[in-house]
Design a protein around this motif. Structure first.
Motif, PDB file in Angstrom:
ATOM      1  N   ARG A  70      71.002  45.976  48.442  1.00 33.58           N
ATOM      2  CA  ARG A  70      70.853  45.136  47.245  1.00 33.58           C
ATOM      3  C   ARG A  70      71.141  45.971  46.002  1.00 33.58           C
ATOM      4  N   ARG A  71      71.880  45.372  45.057  1.00 35.28           N
ATOM      5  CA  ARG A  71      72.176  46.053  43.800  1.00 35.28           C
ATOM      6  C   ARG A  71      71.913  45.107  42.638  1.00 35.28           C
ATOM      7  N   HIS A  72      71.186  45.601  41.640  1.00 38.10           N
ATOM      8  CA  HIS A  72      70.992  44.826  40.406  1.00 38.10           C
ATOM      9  C   HIS A  72      71.849  45.451  39.325  1.00 38.10           C
ATOM     10  N   LEU A  73      72.711  44.636  38.710  1.00 38.03           N
ATOM     11  CA  LEU A  73      73.634  45.147  37.702  1.00 38.03           C
ATOM     12  C   LEU A  73      73.503  44.338  36.412  1.00 38.03           C
ATOM     13  N   ALA A  74      73.581  45.042  35.306  1.00 35.82           N
ATOM     14  CA  ALA A  74      73.501  44.382  34.008  1.00 35.82           C
ATOM     15  C   ALA A  74      74.850  43.778  33.636  1.00 35.82           C
ATOM     16  N   THR A  75      74.845  42.971  32.598  1.00 37.66           N
ATOM     17  CA  THR A  75      76.081  42.340  32.123  1.00 37.66           C
ATOM     18  C   THR A  75      77.128  43.398  31.760  1.00 37.66           C
ATOM     19  N   GLY A  76      78.365  43.181  32.209  1.00 39.20           N
ATOM     20  CA  GLY A  76      79.455  44.077  31.870  1.00 39.20           C
ATOM     21  C   GLY A  76      79.590  45.302  32.753  1.00 39.20           C
ATOM     22  N   ALA A  77      78.786  45.385  33.793  1.00 39.81           N
ATOM     23  CA  ALA A  77      78.838  46.553  34.671  1.00 39.81           C
ATOM     24  C   ALA A  77      80.046  46.484  35.602  1.00 39.81           C
ATOM     25  N   GLU A  78      80.720  47.616  35.771  1.00 41.29           N
ATOM     26  CA  GLU A  78      81.842  47.671  36.709  1.00 41.29           C
ATOM     27  C   GLU A  78      81.308  47.854  38.125  1.00 41.29           C
ATOM     28  N   ILE A  79      81.790  47.041  39.044  1.00 39.07           N
ATOM     29  CA  ILE A  79      81.363  47.124  40.445  1.00 39.07           C
ATOM     30  C   ILE A  79      82.315  48.021  41.216  1.00 39.07           C
ATOM     31  N   TYR A  80      83.603  47.809  41.027  1.00 42.50           N
ATOM     32  CA  TYR A  80      84.612  48.721  41.551  1.00 42.50           C
ATOM     33  C   TYR A  80      85.893  48.509  40.753  1.00 42.50           C
ATOM     34  N   MET A 100      90.163  44.366  54.323  1.00 34.45           N
ATOM     35  CA  MET A 100      91.100  43.966  55.366  1.00 34.45           C
ATOM     36  C   MET A 100      92.456  44.657  55.213  1.00 34.45           C
ATOM     37  N   ARG A 101      92.653  45.360  54.088  1.00 36.59           N
ATOM     38  CA  ARG A 101      93.944  46.002  53.841  1.00 36.59           C
ATOM     39  C   ARG A 101      93.776  47.501  53.584  1.00 36.59           C
ATOM     40  N   GLY A 102      93.097  48.170  54.489  1.00 40.06           N
ATOM     41  CA  GLY A 102      93.008  49.621  54.407  1.00 40.06           C
ATOM     42  C   GLY A 102      91.781  50.162  53.724  1.00 40.06           C
ATOM     43  N   GLY A 103      90.923  49.301  53.193  1.00 39.61           N
ATOM     44  CA  GLY A 103      89.668  49.760  52.616  1.00 39.61           C
ATOM     45  C   GLY A 103      89.721  50.098  51.145  1.00 39.61           C
ATOM     46  N   LEU A 104      90.866  49.919  50.487  1.00 42.49           N
ATOM     47  CA  LEU A 104      90.966  50.196  49.062  1.00 42.49           C
ATOM     48  C   LEU A 104      90.994  48.877  48.280  1.00 42.49           C
ATOM     49  N   ALA A 105      90.308  48.876  47.153  1.00 36.41           N
ATOM     50  CA  ALA A 105      90.204  47.656  46.352  1.00 36.41           C
ATOM     51  C   ALA A 105      91.574  47.217  45.835  1.00 36.41           C
ATOM     52  N   VAL A 106      91.900  45.959  45.998  1.00 36.33           N
ATOM     53  CA  VAL A 106      93.166  45.421  45.500  1.00 36.33           C
ATOM     54  C   VAL A 106      92.969  44.670  44.182  1.00 36.33           C
ATOM     55  N   THR A 107      91.713  44.644  43.703  1.00 36.74           N
ATOM     56  CA  THR A 107      91.379  44.066  42.404  1.00 36.74           C
ATOM     57  C   THR A 107      90.305  44.948  41.777  1.00 36.74           C
ATOM     58  N   SER A 108      89.887  44.578  40.581  1.00 31.65           N
ATOM     59  CA  SER A 108      88.707  45.171  39.958  1.00 31.65           C
ATOM     60  C   SER A 108      87.649  44.094  39.841  1.00 31.65           C
ATOM     61  N   ALA A 109      86.379  44.518  39.780  1.00 33.70           N
ATOM     62  CA  ALA A 109      85.293  43.542  39.686  1.00 33.70           C
ATOM     63  C   ALA A 109      84.230  44.044  38.729  1.00 33.70           C
ATOM     64  N   ARG A 110      83.726  43.139  37.889  1.00 26.92           N
ATOM     65  CA  ARG A 110      82.623  43.503  37.001  1.00 26.92           C
ATOM     66  C   ARG A 110      81.783  42.263  36.731  1.00 26.92           C
ATOM     67  N   THR A 111      80.567  42.490  36.269  1.00 27.34           N
ATOM     68  CA  THR A 111      79.631  41.387  36.052  1.00 27.34           C
ATOM     69  C   THR A 111      79.895  40.718  34.712  1.00 27.34           C
ATOM     70  N   THR A 112      79.662  39.430  34.655  1.00 27.39           N
ATOM     71  CA  THR A 112      79.741  38.688  33.394  1.00 27.39           C
ATOM     72  C   THR A 112      78.353  38.340  32.868  1.00 27.39           C
ATOM     73  N   GLU A 113      77.332  38.614  33.672  1.00 29.08           N
ATOM     74  CA  GLU A 113      75.938  38.416  33.298  1.00 29.08           C
ATOM     75  C   GLU A 113      75.086  39.269  34.228  1.00 29.08           C
ATOM     76  N   ASP A 114      73.808  39.400  33.923  1.00 31.41           N
ATOM     77  CA  ASP A 114      72.930  40.144  34.819  1.00 31.41           C
ATOM     78  C   ASP A 114      73.034  39.543  36.216  1.00 31.41           C
ATOM     79  N   SER A 115      73.273  40.396  37.207  1.00 29.99           N
ATOM     80  CA  SER A 115      73.588  39.885  38.544  1.00 29.99           C
ATOM     81  C   SER A 115      72.831  40.644  39.627  1.00 29.99           C
ATOM     82  N   GLU A 116      72.507  39.922  40.677  1.00 29.77           N
ATOM     83  CA  GLU A 116      71.906  40.497  41.878  1.00 29.77           C
ATOM     84  C   GLU A 116      72.943  40.360  42.991  1.00 29.77           C
ATOM     85  N   LEU A 117      73.380  41.493  43.526  1.00 29.94           N
ATOM     86  CA  LEU A 117      74.410  41.488  44.557  1.00 29.94           C
ATOM     87  C   LEU A 117      73.851  42.001  45.874  1.00 29.94           C
ATOM     88  N   LEU A 118      74.324  41.415  46.954  1.00 32.91           N
ATOM     89  CA  LEU A 118      74.051  41.927  48.289  1.00 32.91           C
ATOM     90  C   LEU A 118      75.329  42.605  48.782  1.00 32.91           C
TER      91      LEU A 118
END
Length: 608
Positions: A35-45, A87-105
């Motif tokens: 579980r990860r709690h991230l604030a708004t605007g946090a980069e995930i990968y 599914m394509r080698g384990g490297l991110a093919v996009t970037s991801a970040r939060t738009t609001e405080d988020s709880e991720l599994l």
């Protein structure tokens, strides 16, 4: 099992494909999530980084960006992301970040690969669905519940406009929902209203919001899709769309909310239709529908999205024709409602559609008024025919006096069909149970629909006849692992993917809706509602839904293939045109439909 794992397990039971796992396996998988709690605007990968696992949104919001930083999709609770990279080698093919405080599994990579390799539902879902990450930029395919502001800014009707303006300024919004004490939507106040109705008119800033708001505004439910918003905004020339549930305001979508999304060309077609001044101009627009079909199918959109967007165009054409007719012959003498049945009524139109429609008139209609509606029906029906929606061979059209009647006559029709279920009554009831309002006074139909469903579901003889009628169209199954194709004529050795493919499922879904008094008209929505209401078993409902999806997708892919080579689309598929794999799966889908028909015919209603 600790409380956190129980919480995760409960959450996973509402997320596909985890809901397909056995309970003991689901519990084990729940324990493997971090579980990860991230604030708004946090980069995930970031693009190109190694991914440690699959992410699942529990709460909050995520934006997915391409390698150039352009928005690809907005994700909310129950959405997964990161699987394309895994599914394509384990490297991110996009970037991801939060738009609001988020709880991720986060499901570890090794566990994700184990599930994909072990459970077919996971392999199918994660190999097929993330076309979705690339496609989610299409506004038309997004759920309204994902687009809307979940906590709309509101005020009471007695609020002074000066105070309302300050609320809008401080909240950085361009509109307020005006609600009563119970949360019911009464109106919408926009910055344009403040400009045009207060400042421009020199009104006192203390005037109540209720005096300058737009009252009783058009709204949509949370389960609508983005194209509904765009099409209504284009047709009504509005910039704010309230989202309501049981009359209560639950969200607001504005044009600003939509600017990050790229609409499909269906929106352009709707825009052109809304601005058309002649039937010829509309016909020029509808001639582009086959290319739209090809684009949607080529983009691997779900069949229910493709048919919905195509049907939206027919709806817009109908409403524009009604407006042109009223401009030509004057306003209607009494309230009326134009309804569609058949594939348009079910929002399931493909590249091949005729017209099926009717008119319900207010009970105050006089004999003299009928001349107006006969004229109106002819203008609209002729216009639809010119736009490619050809006249119904069975004359199920508003131009037929039988289907242009006051509501009291329609009530008598349904009561008669239910009380005396003759073969003709069964056929007509099957058609008319698929009615959907298109233009006019929708209230003329809603009360009667509820009454009819209740009366019909209580009449066991009528239900039995409707069941028997639903079993007349059977899947094209041959005796030995083959298909029963058409034996003679122009389409010899072909399968009719309409009457032998989708219609058997449509008929089953209609009976389920009747048994459960379910109001949806769309076949897929009926199947989902029937499973939720327990009309069919979970296993039976799931199998039938997957079978229907495969059959409907195959039909659309066949039509798109014809458009691709310059042929007119039809419903006749030659089995040799399919691969062995496709033929095998299509036959399996037909077997499921046949089994569900048998279960319904024997009074079981579903697979065990």
């Amino acid at each position: 099992m600790n409380d956190d794992i129980r919480t995760v397990q409960s959450f996973l039971q509402s997320v596909h494909p985890y809901d397909t796992l056995p309970q003991d396996e689901l519990a084990r998988v729940a324990g493997s999530f971090g579980r990860r709690h991230l604030a708004t605007g946090a980069e995930i990968y970031a693009y190109g980084e190694p991914l440690s696992g699959l992410f699942l949104v529990e709460t909050g919001g995520i934006e997915i960006l391409d390698r150039n930083g352009a928005l690809v999709s907005l994700l909310g609770p129950r959405n997964s992301f990161g699987e394309r990279g895994l599914m394509r080698g384990g490297l991110a093919v996009t970037s991801a970040r939060t738009t609001e405080d988020s709880e991720l599994l986060m499901l570890p990579e090794a566990e994700f690969r184990h599930l994909v390799a072990t459970y077919p539902a996971f392999e199918r879902y994660f190999n097929r669905s993330r076309g979705a990450e690339a496609r989610a930029v299409d506004l038309t395919t997004r759920k309204v519940s994902e687009l809307m502001a979940r906590k709309p800014v509101t005020c009471a009707p007695g609020t002074p406009v000066a105070e309302a303006a300050r609320v809008m300024r401080d909240a950085h919004v361009s509109s307020l929902g005006v609600i009563d004490g119970a949360g019911k939507l009464l109106g919408v106040l926009t910055t344009r209203d403040l400009t045009n109705r207060v400042l421009a008119e020199g009104r006192n800033p203390s005037v109540a919001v209720s005096e300058v708001m737009t009252g009783d505004p058009v709204s949509l439910p949370p389960n609508a899709i983005g194209s509904d918003i765009l099409h209504l905004m284009l047709e009504r020339k509005i910039g704010h769309m309230p989202i309501t549930e049981n009359g209560r305001l639950v969200g607001m979508v504005t044009q600003t909310d939509l600017t990050r999304f790229q609409a499909l060309s269906s929106a352009a077609l709707i825009r052109d239709i809304a601005g058309a001044r002649t039937v010829a101009e509309m016909a020029a627009v509808t001639r582009r529908i086959p290319q739209l079909l090809l684009q949607l199918v080529g983009g691997h959109h779900a069949h229910e999205v493709t048919t919905r967007l195509i049907t939206d165009i027919a709806d817009a054409v109908t409403r524009r024709l009604l407006a042109l007719a009223e401009a030509e012959i004057g306003p209607a003498p009494v309230p009326y409602l134009w309804l569609a049945c058949g594939s348009q009524g079910r929002q399931e139109q493909t590249g091949v559609s005729d017209q099926d429609n009717c008119l319900m008139l207010d009970n105050s209609t006089t004999a003299d008024d009928m001349a107006y509606f006969i004229h109106l029906a002819k203008i609209v029906s002729d216009g639809l025919n010119e736009c490619g929606y050809v006249y119904c061979p069975g004359d199920m059209m508003a131009t037929n006096p039988r289907w242009c009647q006051p509501v009291r006559v329609w009530r008598d029709y349904f009561r008669g069909w239910i009380a005396t279920p003759s073969p003709e009554a069964q056929m007509l009831a099957s058609v008319m149970f698929d009615l959907r309002p298109i233009g006019g006074s929708a209230g003329l139909f809603s009360e009667m629909q509820a009454e009819t469903l209740e009366a019909a579901s209580k009449n066991s003889i009528f239900v039995a006849h409707m069941i028997a009628n639903s079993l007349k169209h059977t899947p094209p199954l041959g005796m030995i692992r083959g298909f029963a194709t058409i034996r003679s004529g122009e389409h010899r050795n072909h399968i009719d993917m309409k009457h032998s493919g989708v219609v058997p499922v449509t008929d089953l879904a209609r009976v389920y809706a009747l048994q459960g008094r379910l109001t949806p008209v769309n076949t897929r929505a009926r199947l989902l509602a029937a499973a939720e209401a327990g009309i069919v078993s979970p296993a039976g409902g799931r199998d039938l839904l997957e079978a229907y999806d495969l059959i409907a997708d195959t039909r659309l892919e066949h039509q798109a293939g014809q458009v691709r080579v310059g042929a007119a689309p039809d419903n006749y598929l030659a089995p040799p045109d399919l691969s062995d794999f496709e033929r095998s799966h299509l036959r399996d889908a037909f077997v499921v439909v046949r089994t569900m028909q048998s279960a319904l015919g024997h009074g079981k209603g579903a697979l065990s």
